[in-house]
Design an enzyme around this catalytic site. Structure first.
Site, PDB file in Angstrom:
ATOM      1  CB  SER A 165      37.157  36.032  28.817  1.00  0.00           C
ATOM      2  OG  SER A 165      37.634  35.588  30.062  1.00  0.00           O
ATOM      3  CB  SER A 182      45.267  30.221  33.728  1.00  0.00           C
ATOM      4  OG  SER A 182      44.259  29.763  34.596  1.00  0.00           O
ATOM      5  CG  HIS A 183      39.823  33.012  33.554  1.00  0.00           C
ATOM      6  ND1 HIS A 183      39.972  32.340  32.359  1.00  0.00           N
ATOM      7  CD2 HIS A 183      38.923  33.989  33.333  1.00  0.00           C
ATOM      8  CE1 HIS A 183      39.185  32.889  31.461  1.00  0.00           C
ATOM      9  NE2 HIS A 183      38.537  33.900  32.016  1.00  0.00           N
ATOM     10  CB  SER A 184      43.613  30.528  38.380  1.00  0.00           C
ATOM     11  OG  SER A 184      44.414  30.229  39.505  1.00  0.00           O
TER      12      SER A 184
END
Length: 125
Positions: free
Chosen positions: A69, A8-10
């Site tokens: 991404s 995840s981006h987080s």
């Protein structure tokens, strides 16, 4: 048993999905690979590569990713490791739980893909 990586981006989202999935599949090796090394939002190639290595007990690894991404960075990571890795397309939260439960019950990669795919149409109310 297959291992699982949540990309995840987080960092908090990846860790949260792991926490939820472990409630229903406590024996599955789920590794969060979220955020950048400095704690910022983004995806980190090295974190994903390390996550794949950590999750792999010798039977392979599945990876679920959140956004654009994350997919691209995961593809690059897979190209750089020697592990047997399968990317699974689906919602990270519901799919992560479905994947973990399917792994826990001894399901195959195809079973996992089907379980995660079914999560795409879950109605919440």
């Amino acid at each position: 048993m297959l291992g699982m990586v949540i990309v995840s981006h987080s960092e908090k989202i990846a860790e949260g999905v792991r926490e939820l999935a472990l409630q229903m599949a406590k024996d599955v090796n789920i590794v969060p690979a979220g955020g950048l090394c400095d704690g910022g939002i983004g995806t980190d190639l090295e974190k994903i590569m390390n996550g794949i290595s950590e999750a792999d007990s010798g039977e392979g690894v599945i990876v679920l990713m959140d956004l654009g991404s994350a997919v691209m960075t995961t593809e690059m990571a897979i190209d750089m490791v020697e592990n047997d890795v399968t990317m699974i397309d689906g919602p990270v939260v519901e799919g992560g739980i479905a994947a973990a439960v399917t792994i826990m019950s001894g399901g195959s990669i195809e079973d996992i893909k089907k379980a995660v795919d079914e999560c795409k149409t879950i109605n919440k109310f």
